[in-house]
Design an enzyme around this catalytic site. Structure first.
Site, PDB file in Angstrom:
ATOM      1  N   CYS A   5      15.286 -30.960   3.935  1.00  0.00           N
ATOM      2  CA  CYS A   5      16.678 -31.313   4.154  1.00  0.00           C
ATOM      3  C   CYS A   5      16.925 -32.749   3.704  1.00  0.00           C
ATOM      4  CB  CYS A   5      17.135 -31.198   5.609  1.00  0.00           C
ATOM      5  SG  CYS A   5      16.830 -29.602   6.340  1.00  0.00           S
ATOM      6  N   ARG A  32      15.866 -31.519  -1.947  1.00  0.00           N
ATOM      7  CA  ARG A  32      15.183 -31.429  -0.654  1.00  0.00           C
ATOM      8  C   ARG A  32      15.510 -30.145   0.097  1.00  0.00           C
ATOM      9  NH1 ARG A  32      13.248 -36.320   0.869  1.00  0.00           N
ATOM     10  NH2 ARG A  32      13.168 -35.662   3.019  1.00  0.00           N
ATOM     11  N   TRP A  37      17.430 -27.097   4.164  1.00  0.00           N
ATOM     12  CA  TRP A  37      16.357 -26.145   3.865  1.00  0.00           C
ATOM     13  C   TRP A  37      15.966 -25.559   5.219  1.00  0.00           C
ATOM     14  CZ3 TRP A  37      11.239 -25.264   5.174  1.00  0.00           C
ATOM     15  CH2 TRP A  37      10.526 -24.394   4.331  1.00  0.00           C
ATOM     16  N   ASN A  79      17.061 -34.182   9.750  1.00  0.00           N
ATOM     17  CA  ASN A  79      15.997 -33.679   8.882  1.00  0.00           C
ATOM     18  C   ASN A  79      14.704 -33.769   9.668  1.00  0.00           C
ATOM     19  OD1 ASN A  79      14.128 -33.203   6.785  1.00  0.00           O
ATOM     20  ND2 ASN A  79      14.128 -35.354   6.188  1.00  0.00           N
ATOM     21  N   GLY A  80      14.019 -32.623   9.834  1.00  0.00           N
ATOM     22  CA  GLY A  80      12.765 -32.626  10.587  1.00  0.00           C
ATOM     23  C   GLY A  80      12.706 -31.402  11.484  1.00  0.00           C
ATOM     24  N   GLU A  90      -2.812 -24.796 -11.999  1.00  0.00           N
ATOM     25  CA  GLU A  90      -1.517 -25.457 -12.110  1.00  0.00           C
ATOM     26  C   GLU A  90      -0.572 -24.663 -13.021  1.00  0.00           C
ATOM     27  OE1 GLU A  90       0.015 -27.567 -10.502  1.00  0.00           O
ATOM     28  OE2 GLU A  90       1.562 -28.361 -11.808  1.00  0.00           O
ATOM     29  N   LYS A 149       2.997 -23.202 -11.741  1.00  0.00           N
ATOM     30  CA  LYS A 149       4.286 -23.494 -12.400  1.00  0.00           C
ATOM     31  C   LYS A 149       5.031 -22.193 -12.655  1.00  0.00           C
ATOM     32  CE  LYS A 149       4.751 -26.770 -11.682  1.00  0.00           C
ATOM     33  NZ  LYS A 149       3.870 -27.646 -11.023  1.00  0.00           N
ATOM     34  N   GLU A 192       6.279 -20.432  -9.366  1.00  0.00           N
ATOM     35  CA  GLU A 192       7.332 -21.201  -8.680  1.00  0.00           C
ATOM     36  C   GLU A 192       8.720 -20.960  -9.255  1.00  0.00           C
ATOM     37  OE1 GLU A 192       5.781 -25.301  -9.080  1.00  0.00           O
ATOM     38  OE2 GLU A 192       6.586 -25.560  -7.070  1.00  0.00           O
ATOM     39  N   HIS A 246     -16.330 -11.285 -11.570  1.00  0.00           N
ATOM     40  CA  HIS A 246     -16.503 -11.069 -10.127  1.00  0.00           C
ATOM     41  C   HIS A 246     -15.232 -10.549  -9.474  1.00  0.00           C
ATOM     42  CE1 HIS A 246     -20.417 -12.982 -10.392  1.00  0.00           C
ATOM     43  NE2 HIS A 246     -19.827 -13.837 -11.222  1.00  0.00           N
ATOM     44  N   LYS A 267      11.616 -29.726  -2.628  1.00  0.00           N
ATOM     45  CA  LYS A 267      10.806 -30.712  -3.333  1.00  0.00           C
ATOM     46  C   LYS A 267       9.846 -31.422  -2.390  1.00  0.00           C
ATOM     47  CE  LYS A 267       9.785 -33.275  -6.876  1.00  0.00           C
ATOM     48  NZ  LYS A 267       8.897 -32.592  -7.814  1.00  0.00           N
TER      49      LYS A 267
END
Ligand code: M6R
Length: 618
Positions: free
Chosen positions: A2, A27, A74, A100-101, A490, A494, A497, A513, A613
């Site tokens: 947030c 955010r 968020w 926010n939290g 990575e 990407k 996401e 394996h 983010k």
């Protein structure tokens, strides 16, 4: 997560709040709202959906005033809808709060307040703040906030206003970021600097436990004991243009293309002759000489940078390194102590698990070095030493330039550490020279994808068609060995996401394996087969995939002729560099491939679903 903002001054506040929120949308972006105080009345407007929904609504029916607070959400407690959106108010609309939290003891507080007759409208934890402040209010909002936060357990950055105090906003923080901006005849509160950079570059970072009292252009700060304190004002060096798209369609693309410059600036600033200098690193050289092992702790992309860091550091310092995700490290009674240097890596410097891991490591006697992008962030401030990546603001949720900047710093730190300990290897002589070539090589890679013959766009288009033709059933596998193995992880991260296509990264040697069972004509297999000690082994892996009908995208080194003998479906080339330095280049086309695939699908690349983010909740 947030984002919050507050303003008190002489300007029309709604526009300032909405503009600021647009810079904080990274955010969280499932709903947004503002509260404006004018003529002893608080008026709230909040809407489910992206900020544009709220913006359009305010255009239709504006709210006027010169003091206000805003929020982009968020969701953690309660689904995204108009009611759960912030700001929240008490029953009489005397108090409005953005938060926010996470308030961990909100149920208990809510029950107590309900018994006192307070009615709750939302499913959020945050709403308790509004009622609690109202309950504690005796004519002074600052005092009411001071009393209220004593009852709160959890993390918060808040901004609150009261209808009887026309020019005043009170802020408070605990484990969620909050900065004050000081302008002429106006003051701001925000979760992050870009939100206020249009108006001022003079910023004060608020400490944990602080309470901020803003009235017009006067800012008073109190610490957790209620004592008035002075906090340093910092002049922000970067410009708001750095937080804007600059002609690119998405922030992610802009940030990918910024990488050569970011790398160039890092090397220019840090490499002095044959040495590396970190002026902000305050961990004593004696401590660095004495360490027996290194633990690198991070989340997501920063964790992948840490994994690469293990290869680099072990090779150049011969110090054993292990890497952990922050959320695992913090809860598993980790074996660290005085002989361990703990390196935490974080773009935002606010990731809750990484911050908790840092504290855990410190409590066990380890020195903690932070590699961070955001100046003055919680992680940067709590660590014993910090090295900033100085990559500039990264806005796209999918991290790109922060990753390559973290890698660059890890190379430099490896060199620095070897020098400090007097154990530089013979091959180190070319180390800095090779590093300094990387920005130009990255530039060369990117140039090819700025043209109409962009092969990655072509591959992406073909994958999209392939995917649709198979009723949305296809996936990606990324394989690599040695120092490029973290790039396989990575590259896969990407892609998933931003394009929501299932993707996995594996060390190529692990293929037999398990993952080989996936191979038929379905998964697209990205094989990182650049010049390396294990090159021949990668070629064998590629042959094994082709023999089973698999479709291969090979990343190879320019001038490689051997790969021509294998019928790979697609080939992406990167300039020749020693294997150890190749990760910084190899990741660039992988970032672009993910970007172009997501673009083919038409997804919201900068704000992918369910993500934020900065992950300031665990
Ligand atoms: O700010 P941090 O570097 O601590 O963030 C860590 C992760 O949340 C972050 O890297 C995340 O995985 C990104 N969305 C990856 O693109």
């Amino acid at each position: 997560m947030c984002g919050i903002i507050g303003y008190t001054g002489k300007k029309e506040v709604s526009k300032i709040l909405v503009k600021g929120l647009s810079r904080l949308e990274y955010r969280g972006y499932d709903s947004a709202g503002i509260a404006v105080l004018a003529k002893e009345k608080i008026r709230i407007r909040k809407k489910k959906g992206k900020l544009s929904v709220l913006r359009d609504d305010l255009k239709r029916v504006p709210i006027e005033g010169h003091v206000g607070i805003g929020h982009t959400r968020w969701a953690t407690h309660g689904v995204p809808n108009d009611v759960n959106a912030h700001p929240h108010a008490d029953g009489e609309h005397s108090v409005a709060v953005v938060h926010n939290g996470i308030i961990e003891n909100y149920r208990e507080i809510k029950e107590n307040l309900k018994k006192k007759g307070y009615d709750f409208l939302s499913d959020t934890d945050s709403e308790v703040f509004a009622h609690l402040i109202s309950d504690n209010y005796n004519g002074d909002l600052c005092e009411a906030v001071k009393t209220s936060i004593k009852e709160i357990k959890g993390s918060y950055a808040i901004a609150a206003m009261h209808k009887n105090e026309p020019d005043r906003i009170i802020g408070a923080r605990m484990d969620s970021p909050l900065v004050v901006g000081v302008g002429e005849d106006e003051t701001f509160l925000a979760s992050d600097i870009p939100a206020i950079l249009d108006y001022t570059k003079d910023v004060i970072y608020i400490e944990n436990g602080d309470i901020v009292d803003l009235s017009g252009n006067v800012c008073s700060i109190y610490d957790s004991d209620g004592q008035k304190v002075e906090r340093d004002m910092v002049k922000i060096k970067w410009d708001i243009s750095q937080a804007e798209k600059g002609g690119y369609k998405h922030f992610m693309l802009k940030e990918i293309f910024e990488q050569p410059k970011v790398l160039h600036d890092i090397f220019k600033e840090r490499i002095i002759g044959d040495s590396v200098a970190f002026e902000e690193l305050v961990i004593d050289e004696g401590v660095l000489k004495g360490i027996k092992n290194i633990a690198i702790i991070a989340c997501g992309t920063a964790y992948h940078a840490g994994l690469t860091g293990k290869y680099i550091l072990e090779k150049h310092t011969r110090i054993p390194v292990w890497v952990d995700t922050s959320s695992e490290f913090r809860y598993r009674d980790p074996l660290v102590g005085e002989n361990t240097l703990v390196v935490v890596v974080s773009q935002s410097g606010e990731t809750a698990d990484t911050l908790a891991a840092l504290r855990e490591a410190k409590s066990r006697g380890s020195k903690v070095l932070a590699i961070c992008n955001v100046l003055g962030s919680s992680i940067a401030r709590e660590a014993d030493g910090v090295i900033y990546t100085h990559a500039g603001p990264e806005i796209a949720v999918a991290s790109t330039k922060a990753y390559t900047a973290q890698l660059a710093i890890l190379y430099l730190f490896a060199y620095y550490l070897a020098e400090v300990r007097g154990d530089s290897q013979e091959h180190d002589k070319n180390f800095l020279k090779e590093l300094k070539k990387l920005p130009a090589s990255a530039e060369k890679i990117l140039r090819q994808y700025h043209t109409d013959e962009n092969i990655l766009e072509k591959y992406a288009g073909e994958f999209h068609e392939y995917y649709l033709a198979r009723n949305n059933k296809s996936c990606f596998l990324y394989l690599a060995r040695n120092v490029n193995y973290p790039n396989a992880l990575e590259g896969a991260l990407k892609l998933k996401e931003i394009s929501y296509v299932s993707a996995e990264g594996y060390p190529a040697g692990e293929m037999k394996h398990g993952p080989i069972a996936l191979i038929d004509e379905n998964p697209w297999v990205v094989c990182i087969a650049v010049e390396a000690d294990t090159y021949e082994k990668m070629l064998s892996n590629i042959q094994e995939i082709k023999a089973r009908g698999g479709l291969v995208i090979a990343i190879t080194t320019e001038g490689d002729t051997e790969i021509k003998g294998i019928d790979v479906n697609y080939n992406i080339r990167v300039p020749r560099v020693p294997e150890m330095f190749s990760p910084i280049l190899v990741i660039v086309p992988l970032q672009l491939l993910a970007y172009f695939i997501a673009a083919e699908f038409g997804y919201d690349i900068d704000q992918p679903r369910n993500l934020a983010k900065s992950v300031t909740v665990e």
